[in-house]
Structure formats: structure tokens, C-alpha cells
Design a protein around this motif. Structure first.
Motif, PDB file in Angstrom:
ATOM      1  N   TYR A  97      50.941 -30.725  36.892  1.00 25.16           N
ATOM      2  CA  TYR A  97      50.224 -29.717  37.669  1.00 25.16           C
ATOM      3  C   TYR A  97      49.319 -30.403  38.691  1.00 25.16           C
ATOM      4  O   TYR A  97      49.323 -30.084  39.878  1.00 25.16           O
ATOM      5  CB  TYR A  97      49.375 -28.797  36.763  1.00 25.16           C
ATOM      6  CG  TYR A  97      48.587 -27.818  37.605  1.00 25.16           C
ATOM      7  CD1 TYR A  97      49.092 -26.555  37.864  1.00 25.16           C
ATOM      8  CD2 TYR A  97      47.384 -28.198  38.224  1.00 25.16           C
ATOM      9  CE1 TYR A  97      48.414 -25.679  38.699  1.00 25.16           C
ATOM     10  CE2 TYR A  97      46.704 -27.344  39.068  1.00 25.16           C
ATOM     11  CZ  TYR A  97      47.213 -26.082  39.305  1.00 25.16           C
ATOM     12  OH  TYR A  97      46.557 -25.232  40.154  1.00 25.16           O
ATOM     13  N   SER A  98      48.506 -31.342  38.201  1.00 30.28           N
ATOM     14  CA  SER A  98      47.506 -31.975  39.072  1.00 30.28           C
ATOM     15  C   SER A  98      48.154 -32.700  40.244  1.00 30.28           C
ATOM     16  O   SER A  98      47.694 -32.596  41.377  1.00 30.28           O
ATOM     17  CB  SER A  98      46.648 -32.961  38.279  1.00 30.28           C
ATOM     18  OG  SER A  98      46.007 -32.276  37.235  1.00 30.28           O
ATOM     19  N   PHE A  99      49.243 -33.430  39.970  1.00 26.14           N
ATOM     20  CA  PHE A  99      49.856 -34.204  41.056  1.00 26.14           C
ATOM     21  C   PHE A  99      50.704 -33.342  41.983  1.00 26.14           C
ATOM     22  O   PHE A  99      50.801 -33.618  43.171  1.00 26.14           O
ATOM     23  CB  PHE A  99      50.735 -35.324  40.479  1.00 26.14           C
ATOM     24  CG  PHE A  99      49.927 -36.456  39.906  1.00 26.14           C
ATOM     25  CD1 PHE A  99      49.160 -37.259  40.746  1.00 26.14           C
ATOM     26  CD2 PHE A  99      49.908 -36.716  38.549  1.00 26.14           C
ATOM     27  CE1 PHE A  99      48.397 -38.289  40.236  1.00 26.14           C
ATOM     28  CE2 PHE A  99      49.150 -37.757  38.024  1.00 26.14           C
ATOM     29  CZ  PHE A  99      48.391 -38.544  38.875  1.00 26.14           C
ATOM     30  N   ARG A 100      51.329 -32.298  41.445  1.00 25.92           N
ATOM     31  CA  ARG A 100      52.299 -31.558  42.253  1.00 25.92           C
ATOM     32  C   ARG A 100      51.778 -30.236  42.804  1.00 25.92           C
ATOM     33  O   ARG A 100      52.302 -29.714  43.773  1.00 25.92           O
ATOM     34  CB  ARG A 100      53.558 -31.296  41.412  1.00 25.92           C
ATOM     35  CG  ARG A 100      54.234 -32.576  40.949  1.00 25.92           C
ATOM     36  CD  ARG A 100      54.797 -33.257  42.158  1.00 25.92           C
ATOM     37  NE  ARG A 100      55.089 -34.658  41.946  1.00 25.92           N
ATOM     38  CZ  ARG A 100      56.093 -35.281  42.536  1.00 25.92           C
ATOM     39  NH1 ARG A 100      56.909 -34.641  43.352  1.00 25.92           N
ATOM     40  NH2 ARG A 100      56.272 -36.572  42.359  1.00 25.92           N
TER      41      ARG A 100
ATOM     42  N   LEU B  13      42.754 -34.323  44.274  1.00 23.95           N
ATOM     43  CA  LEU B  13      42.805 -35.728  43.829  1.00 23.95           C
ATOM     44  C   LEU B  13      42.573 -36.624  45.038  1.00 23.95           C
ATOM     45  O   LEU B  13      42.401 -36.123  46.154  1.00 23.95           O
ATOM     46  CB  LEU B  13      44.164 -36.010  43.184  1.00 23.95           C
ATOM     47  CG  LEU B  13      44.524 -35.120  41.985  1.00 23.95           C
ATOM     48  CD1 LEU B  13      45.908 -35.465  41.460  1.00 23.95           C
ATOM     49  CD2 LEU B  13      43.494 -35.243  40.867  1.00 23.95           C
ATOM     50  N   VAL B  14      42.578 -37.944  44.846  1.00 24.24           N
ATOM     51  CA  VAL B  14      42.299 -38.836  45.985  1.00 24.24           C
ATOM     52  C   VAL B  14      43.314 -38.589  47.098  1.00 24.24           C
ATOM     53  O   VAL B  14      44.487 -38.323  46.848  1.00 24.24           O
ATOM     54  CB  VAL B  14      42.340 -40.345  45.613  1.00 24.24           C
ATOM     55  CG1 VAL B  14      41.127 -40.751  44.842  1.00 24.24           C
ATOM     56  CG2 VAL B  14      43.615 -40.719  44.927  1.00 24.24           C
ATOM     57  N   GLN B  15      42.836 -38.702  48.321  1.00 26.81           N
ATOM     58  CA  GLN B  15      43.674 -38.444  49.481  1.00 26.81           C
ATOM     59  C   GLN B  15      44.037 -39.766  50.143  1.00 26.81           C
ATOM     60  O   GLN B  15      43.460 -40.803  49.846  1.00 26.81           O
ATOM     61  CB  GLN B  15      42.927 -37.565  50.489  1.00 26.81           C
ATOM     62  CG  GLN B  15      42.319 -36.331  49.879  1.00 26.81           C
ATOM     63  CD  GLN B  15      43.367 -35.316  49.472  1.00 26.81           C
ATOM     64  OE1 GLN B  15      44.239 -34.972  50.254  1.00 26.81           O
ATOM     65  NE2 GLN B  15      43.298 -34.855  48.226  1.00 26.81           N
TER      66      GLN B  15
ATOM     67  N   SER C  78      52.882 -36.779  50.389  1.00 25.83           N
ATOM     68  CA  SER C  78      52.759 -37.490  51.659  1.00 25.83           C
ATOM     69  C   SER C  78      51.875 -38.721  51.455  1.00 25.83           C
ATOM     70  O   SER C  78      51.945 -39.688  52.198  1.00 25.83           O
ATOM     71  CB  SER C  78      52.169 -36.573  52.720  1.00 25.83           C
ATOM     72  OG  SER C  78      51.008 -35.975  52.188  1.00 25.83           O
ATOM     73  N   SER C  79      51.040 -38.706  50.402  1.00 19.94           N
ATOM     74  CA  SER C  79      50.107 -39.807  50.211  1.00 19.94           C
ATOM     75  C   SER C  79      50.692 -40.903  49.320  1.00 19.94           C
ATOM     76  O   SER C  79      51.109 -40.644  48.194  1.00 19.94           O
ATOM     77  CB  SER C  79      48.817 -39.254  49.578  1.00 19.94           C
ATOM     78  OG  SER C  79      48.183 -40.246  48.815  1.00 19.94           O
ATOM     79  N   SER C  80      50.711 -42.127  49.852  1.00 15.70           N
ATOM     80  CA  SER C  80      51.321 -43.197  49.051  1.00 15.70           C
ATOM     81  C   SER C  80      50.388 -43.637  47.913  1.00 15.70           C
ATOM     82  O   SER C  80      50.861 -44.050  46.859  1.00 15.70           O
ATOM     83  CB  SER C  80      51.691 -44.384  49.932  1.00 15.70           C
ATOM     84  OG  SER C  80      50.573 -44.772  50.674  1.00 15.70           O
TER      85      SER C  80
END
Ligand code: HEM
Ligand code: HEM
Length: 221
Positions: free
Chosen positions: A73-76, A82-84, A195-197
Motif C-alpha cells: 500500500y505504502s509504496f504503490r 514517502l521520500v521523494q 518514477s522515483s529511483s
């Protein structure tokens, strides 16, 4: 709910509340285990519970079963908290945007700290502490994980209060629901790619850690 209160999606509230309760219980029962068998860095006058390891193991395992869903949930779905990719705001020390950035860092840190706890916990053996084997490396690593998780949780809550005050904390645990927030819409906006590596790397560590926590004990290392 007053107009100014932030709204948290029901799915987030369910997963996050369960995680919060289980982590707090894991921290308490974990400490209780340490207090029963170790106490070398101090302890409290708690009563001795015969099966405290079993109680802790059950709570911790329940958290481990929930954790993949919360992490996904948190990542997707909740990745904007979360950190950008850009850490540009970090030089705006003390400005509101700096605190928001720090709060996102703390949210992310919670996921990493919980991962460290479950991996080290799954490598523990119930026989060690009753036998006085308190210098096992996985036990010491699990104790460090406890301290990291405890400090991360304190930071997570303090920064939550700093950024959004009590209304933000309360919004995470209240029962109100918008009419359009139904299970059918819960997975809308699920991202198949970041989009964020930076976030991609952190996600690989967390999901990889959770998989390891499930698999490693099977090999009895
Ligand atoms: C001082 C703190 C802690 C101590 C002394 C401690 C001790 C232990 C012990 C002795 C076990 C083995 C028990 C068993 O297999 O039934 C264990 C397992 C475990 N612990 Fe902890 N723990 C602490 C904190 C935490 C925290 C904060 C978490 C966070 C989630 C955690 C997660 C786990 C997990 C996932 C397991 C594996 C459970 C299983 O596979 O059944 N522990 N811990
Ligand atoms: C009692 C303890 C807790 C409180 C009071 C609390 C409070 C909060 C609040 C207020 C937010 C919303 C932030 C926002 O809207 O910007 C949040 C988000 C978050 N919390 Fe907690 N939290 C707690 C425990 C935990 C635990 C144990 C974990 C991890 C295992 C965790 C991980 C997260 C994450 C990852 C987010 C961001 C969610 C997203 O991506 O949408 N929190 N928390």
C-alpha cells in the motif's frame, strides 16, 4: 469531522491501525522478553510470564503476515507520503516544507526499521535465552532492531504532531468514511512503476527483506 481535519483512505486506516497496534505490542512484549532473560542494560520490575517468548512470537508473526500488504500500500498507493526523488527541500531548514520532507523520511524509516526487526526476529531461536545464550549475534541484532524501531516510531509520531498536529494523528484512527471510499475504489491509482529511483531501491530492500523473513528460517541458518 471538522472541515479542517485531513481525510485518510479507509484502506490505509485499516492497514496502518493494525500495523501500529501490532508494532506497539511487539515492542512491549519484546522488551518483556529481554527483561525476563537479559537485563544487562537495565530493566523494569515486571512480573515474569512463563510464555512471554510465545506471546511475543505470535504477535510478531501476525505483524509479519500483515506487513507485505501495508508495505505494498505504502509504496504503490501512498508513495507521496514517502521520500521523494528530490531532496531539494532539505536545504530549507526549519521551513514548513522541510518538516514535511522530514516526516516523509520518518514514514519511510518506519518501513525499513520494521523490515530489520522481522528479519532478525525470524532468525531467533526460542531455546537461546532460557539457556543463557544472550550473546548470539541474531539476538544482539534483534535488540538493535528494537532500539531503531523504538526511536523511529518516536520520530514518526513527533514529526506527525509537528506537521499536522493532533488532528492529523486523530485522522489516522477515526471511523468516518466518505461515501465514495468503498472497497471497489480502494486500489484505484495503484502504481505499477515508480518514477522515483530512490523509492524503487527502498521498496526492493523492504519487499526483499519481507520475503527473506519468510524464507530464511526454513533453511535453519
Ligand atoms: C527487546 C526487544 C525484543 C526481544 C528481546 C525479542 C525477542 C524475540 C525472541 C526470543 C523471538 C523468538 C521467539 C519465537 O520464535 O517464538 C523473537 C521472534 C520474533 N520477533 Fe522479536 N524481540 C524483540 C522485539 C521485536 C520487535 C520490536 C519486533 C517487530 C516486529 C519483533 C519481531 C519478531 C519476529 C517477526 C519474530 C519471529 C516470530 C516467529 O517466527 O514466530 N521483535 N523475538
Ligand atoms: C501508534 C503509532 C503511530 C501513529 C500515531 C502514526 C501516525 C501516522 C500518521 C498521522 C500518518 C499520516 C501522515 C500523513 O498524512 O502525511 C502516518 C503515516 C504512515 N505511517 Fe504511521 N503511525 C504510527 C505507527 C506506525 C507504524 C508502526 C508504522 C510502520 C510499521 C507506520 C508507518 C507509516 C507509513 C509508512 C505512513 C505513510 C503511509 C502512506 O504511504 O500513505 N506508522 N502515521
Amino acid at each position: 469531522m471538522p472541515q479542517s481535519s485531513p481525510y485518510q483512505p479507509v484502506l490505509l486506516r485499516i492497514l496502518h491501525s493494525a500495523a501500529a497496534i501490532l508494532i506497539v505490542l511487539a515492542l512491549i512484549t519484546g522488551f518483556w522478553v529481554y527483561n525476563t532473560y537479559d537485563k544487562r542494560w537495565g530493566g523494569l520490575a515486571l512480573p515474569t510470564l512463563g510464555d512471554i517468548q510465545g506471546i511475543h512470537g505470535t504477535i510478531a508473526l501476525t505483524f509479519l503476515l500483515l506487513f507485505p500488504f501495508f508495505a505494498l500500500y505504502s509504496f504503490r498507493l501512498g508513495d507521496r507520503r514517502l521520500v521523494q526523488q528530490s531532496f531539494g527541500q532539505l536545504n530549507q531548514l526549519g521551513k514548513p516544507i522541510w518538516w514535511v520532507t522530514m516526516h516523509r523520511v520518518a514514514n519511510t524509516l518506519m518501513l525499513l526499521a520494521a523490515t530489520f526487526s522481522v528479519v532478525t526476529g525470524r532468525m531467533m531461536k526460542e531455546e537461546w535465552l532460557p539457556a543463557g545464550e544472550v550473546n548470539r549475534s541474531w539476538y544482539l541484532a534483534h535488540l538493535v532492531a528494537w532500539a531503531v524501531l523504538f526511536l523511529s516510531l518516536a520520530l514518526h509520531i513527533l514529526l506527525g504532531v509537528k506537521v499536522g498536529g493532533v488532528p492529523l494523528i486523530a485522522s489516522m484512527f477515526n471511523w468516518s468514511r466518505r461515501e465514495d471510499d468503498t472497497p471497489r475504489t480502494w486500489l484505484q491509482g495503484f502504481k505499477t512503476r515508480h518514477s522515483s529511483s530512490i523509492l524503487r531501491i527502498i521498496e526492493a530492500i523492504v519487499i526483499g527483506g519481507i520475503l527473506l523473513a519468510f524464507i530464511l528460517p526454513v533453511f535453519n541458518l
